[in-house]
Design a protein around this motif. Structure first.
Motif, PDB file in Angstrom:
ATOM      1  N   ASN A   1       0.829  -1.227   0.000  1.00 15.71           N
ATOM      2  CA  ASN A   1       0.000   0.000   0.000  1.00 15.71           C
ATOM      3  C   ASN A   1       0.852   1.262   0.000  1.00 15.71           C
ATOM      4  O   ASN A   1       0.299   2.369  -0.067  1.00 15.71           O
ATOM      5  N   PHE A   2       2.163   1.110   0.149  1.00 18.67           N
ATOM      6  CA  PHE A   2       3.066   2.263   0.264  1.00 18.67           C
ATOM      7  C   PHE A   2       4.268   2.032  -0.672  1.00 18.67           C
ATOM      8  O   PHE A   2       5.371   1.713  -0.209  1.00 18.67           O
ATOM      9  N   PRO A   3       4.065   2.162  -1.991  1.00 19.64           N
ATOM     10  CA  PRO A   3       5.114   1.737  -2.942  1.00 19.64           C
ATOM     11  C   PRO A   3       6.421   2.498  -2.822  1.00 19.64           C
ATOM     12  O   PRO A   3       7.499   1.910  -3.037  1.00 19.64           O
ATOM     13  N   ASN A   4       6.376   3.765  -2.475  1.00 17.40           N
ATOM     14  CA  ASN A   4       7.638   4.529  -2.360  1.00 17.40           C
ATOM     15  C   ASN A   4       8.396   4.112  -1.104  1.00 17.40           C
ATOM     16  O   ASN A   4       9.622   3.990  -1.112  1.00 17.40           O
ATOM     17  N   LEU A   5       7.635   3.898  -0.044  1.00 13.87           N
ATOM     18  CA  LEU A   5       8.237   3.402   1.197  1.00 13.87           C
ATOM     19  C   LEU A   5       8.834   2.008   0.969  1.00 13.87           C
ATOM     20  O   LEU A   5       9.940   1.698   1.441  1.00 13.87           O
ATOM     21  N   LYS A   6       8.138   1.194   0.206  1.00 12.52           N
ATOM     22  CA  LYS A   6       8.625  -0.164  -0.075  1.00 12.52           C
ATOM     23  C   LYS A   6       9.936  -0.108  -0.861  1.00 12.52           C
ATOM     24  O   LYS A   6      10.882  -0.853  -0.561  1.00 12.52           O
ATOM     25  N   ARG A   7      10.005   0.777  -1.846  1.00 13.77           N
ATOM     26  CA  ARG A   7      11.244   0.934  -2.638  1.00 13.77           C
ATOM     27  C   ARG A   7      12.401   1.342  -1.729  1.00 13.77           C
ATOM     28  O   ARG A   7      13.488   0.773  -1.765  1.00 13.77           O
ATOM     29  N   TRP A   8      12.163   2.323  -0.846  1.00 19.88           N
ATOM     30  CA  TRP A   8      13.180   2.807   0.104  1.00 19.88           C
ATOM     31  C   TRP A   8      13.593   1.682   1.061  1.00 19.88           C
ATOM     32  O   TRP A   8      14.782   1.449   1.308  1.00 19.88           O
ATOM     33  N   PHE A   9      12.590   0.968   1.586  1.00 18.73           N
ATOM     34  CA  PHE A   9      12.837  -0.106   2.556  1.00 18.73           C
ATOM     35  C   PHE A   9      13.735  -1.187   1.942  1.00 18.73           C
ATOM     36  O   PHE A   9      14.731  -1.613   2.541  1.00 18.73           O
ATOM     37  N   ASN A  10      13.406  -1.603   0.733  1.00 20.42           N
ATOM     38  CA  ASN A  10      14.187  -2.671   0.094  1.00 20.42           C
ATOM     39  C   ASN A  10      15.602  -2.205  -0.233  1.00 20.42           C
ATOM     40  O   ASN A  10      16.557  -2.972  -0.132  1.00 20.42           O
ATOM     41  N   ALA A  11      15.738  -0.931  -0.604  1.00 13.88           N
ATOM     42  CA  ALA A  11      17.073  -0.402  -0.931  1.00 13.88           C
ATOM     43  C   ALA A  11      17.949  -0.373   0.333  1.00 13.88           C
ATOM     44  O   ALA A  11      19.135  -0.738   0.297  1.00 13.88           O
ATOM     45  N   ILE A  12      17.376   0.035   1.444  1.00 14.28           N
ATOM     46  CA  ILE A  12      18.171   0.103   2.682  1.00 14.28           C
ATOM     47  C   ILE A  12      18.508  -1.302   3.185  1.00 14.28           C
ATOM     48  O   ILE A  12      19.631  -1.575   3.623  1.00 14.28           O
ATOM     49  N   LYS A  13      17.538  -2.173   3.091  1.00 17.38           N
ATOM     50  CA  LYS A  13      17.719  -3.554   3.563  1.00 17.38           C
ATOM     51  C   LYS A  13      18.921  -4.229   2.893  1.00 17.38           C
ATOM     52  O   LYS A  13      19.613  -5.042   3.504  1.00 17.38           O
ATOM     53  N   GLU A  14      19.162  -3.882   1.622  1.00 21.03           N
ATOM     54  CA  GLU A  14      20.232  -4.543   0.863  1.00 21.03           C
ATOM     55  C   GLU A  14      21.604  -3.922   1.081  1.00 21.03           C
ATOM     56  O   GLU A  14      22.611  -4.463   0.616  1.00 21.03           O
ATOM     57  N   ARG A  15      21.674  -2.804   1.766  1.00 16.85           N
ATOM     58  CA  ARG A  15      22.980  -2.163   1.950  1.00 16.85           C
ATOM     59  C   ARG A  15      23.876  -3.076   2.799  1.00 16.85           C
ATOM     60  O   ARG A  15      23.456  -3.542   3.878  1.00 16.85           O
ATOM     61  N   PRO A  16      25.107  -3.329   2.372  1.00 14.11           N
ATOM     62  CA  PRO A  16      25.979  -4.240   3.130  1.00 14.11           C
ATOM     63  C   PRO A  16      26.140  -3.823   4.593  1.00 14.11           C
ATOM     64  O   PRO A  16      26.164  -4.689   5.489  1.00 14.11           O
ATOM     65  N   ALA A  17      26.225  -2.523   4.864  1.00 17.88           N
ATOM     66  CA  ALA A  17      26.395  -2.081   6.253  1.00 17.88           C
ATOM     67  C   ALA A  17      25.161  -2.419   7.094  1.00 17.88           C
ATOM     68  O   ALA A  17      25.279  -2.742   8.281  1.00 17.88           O
ATOM     69  N   VAL A  18      24.004  -2.347   6.478  1.00 22.53           N
ATOM     70  CA  VAL A  18      22.764  -2.654   7.213  1.00 22.53           C
ATOM     71  C   VAL A  18      22.688  -4.155   7.487  1.00 22.53           C
ATOM     72  O   VAL A  18      22.328  -4.579   8.592  1.00 22.53           O
ATOM     73  N   VAL A  19      23.086  -4.949   6.511  1.00 20.04           N
ATOM     74  CA  VAL A  19      23.111  -6.409   6.714  1.00 20.04           C
ATOM     75  C   VAL A  19      24.060  -6.739   7.869  1.00 20.04           C
ATOM     76  O   VAL A  19      23.710  -7.489   8.790  1.00 20.04           O
ATOM     77  N   ARG A  20      25.242  -6.124   7.849  1.00 20.13           N
ATOM     78  CA  ARG A  20      26.213  -6.373   8.937  1.00 20.13           C
ATOM     79  C   ARG A  20      25.663  -5.911  10.282  1.00 20.13           C
ATOM     80  O   ARG A  20      25.822  -6.570  11.309  1.00 20.13           O
ATOM     81  N   ALA A  21      25.003  -4.756  10.283  1.00 23.29           N
ATOM     82  CA  ALA A  21      24.471  -4.205  11.537  1.00 23.29           C
ATOM     83  C   ALA A  21      23.500  -5.195  12.181  1.00 23.29           C
ATOM     84  O   ALA A  21      23.550  -5.433  13.395  1.00 23.29           O
ATOM     85  N   TYR A  22      22.642  -5.785  11.372  1.00 28.09           N
ATOM     86  CA  TYR A  22      21.657  -6.721  11.934  1.00 28.09           C
ATOM     87  C   TYR A  22      22.326  -8.034  12.350  1.00 28.09           C
ATOM     88  O   TYR A  22      21.991  -8.593  13.397  1.00 28.09           O
ATOM     89  N   GLU A  23      23.275  -8.506  11.543  1.00 26.79           N
ATOM     90  CA  GLU A  23      23.951  -9.773  11.900  1.00 26.79           C
ATOM     91  C   GLU A  23      24.699  -9.614  13.221  1.00 26.79           C
ATOM     92  O   GLU A  23      24.593 -10.444  14.120  1.00 26.79           O
TER      93      GLU A  23
END
Ligand SMILES: N[C@@H](CCC(=O)N[C@@H](CS)C(=O)NCC(=O)O)C(=O)O
Length: 235
Positions: free
Chosen positions: A182-204
């Motif tokens: 229901n929020f396509p721009n938010l979804k685009r932003w969310f997926n882009a951030i999720k894939e950032r290597p630093a974000v992946v490392r932060a969660y791991e």
């Protein structure tokens, strides 16, 4: 070296995202909020709200004694100013990032937090409260979606501390009864951030602080986390 007082929750992840994106040296100081570490006197000495995250910067810019910071928004601004990263220095860009940062710490975080409480954890089902916070969370998602229609990131063209504050609160969108379709721009932003290597490392790295992935809110910890009052602080 930064000491990060941390437990893997949305507010904690804000800071690991910054530290990983900026490439700063840090070490975890686990604060298991399920078992009451947030009430230890040595933690309360610099984090008087009995909440994590908090940091101690052992090498502050002025070369003086270590500096402690509590409150996730204050920590993000402190680290951005320390490194010169993720907070523009021009008056307009800085103002915009701070607007969206304060929007997160004063709006999205507390409202989504109440959503989690009444939808998932409250001992009684209170339809009025559930509906109020699910709807308000949806309204805030709508505000973000509109902002992200014309801007790649919340602050504009570049990733900033406003995105780092907001992303961890969108991660549990299903639990908040929100559908990103229901929020396509938010979804685009969310997926882009999720894939950032630093974000992946932060969660791991953050999840490794709680290796058994014991749920932060469980039947025992509810007695610690819920029902706090003025007496809790006076103790
Ligand atoms: N406004 C604070 C909120 C931090 C917060 O709520 N932390 C929670 C975990 S996400 C906590 O430490 N809870 C411990 C408790 O409720 O006793 C911030 O942004 O840093």
């Amino acid at each position: 070296m930064i000491d990060l007082y941390f437990w893997p929750t949305p507010n904690g992840h804000k800071i690991t995202i910054f530290l990983e994106e900026a490439g700063l040296d840090y070490q975890f100081k686990p604060v298991n909020i399920s078992t009451g570490d947030q009430f230890k006197p040595e933690f309360l000495a610099f984090s008087p709200n009995n909440r994590m995250p908090a940091i101690i910067d052992n090498a502050p810019a002025d070369g003086g004694e270590p500096i402690s910071v509590f409150e996730s928004g204050a920590i993000l601004v402190y680290l951005a100013e320390k490194t010169g990263k993720f907070l523009p220095s021009d008056v307009r860009g800085r103002k915009t990032v701070l607007e969206w940062l304060f929007w997160q710490v004063g709006g999205l975080g507390p409202m989504a937090g109440q959503n989690h409480h009444f939808v998932q954890y409250a001992p009684e089902r209170i339809p009025y409260a559930m509906e109020r916070y699910v709807k308000e969370t949806g309204r805030l998602y709508g505000v973000m979606d509109k902002r992200l229609a014309d801007n790649e990131f919340l602050g504009g063209a570049d990733l900033s501390i406003a995105d780092m504050a907001s992303y961890p609160w969108i991660v549990p969108h299903e639990r908040q009864q929100q559908d990103l379709d229901n929020f396509p721009n938010l979804k685009r932003w969310f997926n882009a951030i999720k894939e950032r290597p630093a974000v992946v490392r932060a969660y791991e790295k953050g999840q490794a602080v709680n290796p058994n992935r014991t749920p932060t809110v469980n039947e025992d910890s509810k007695k610690i986390l819920f029902g706090q009052s003025a007496d809790t602080v006076k103790r």
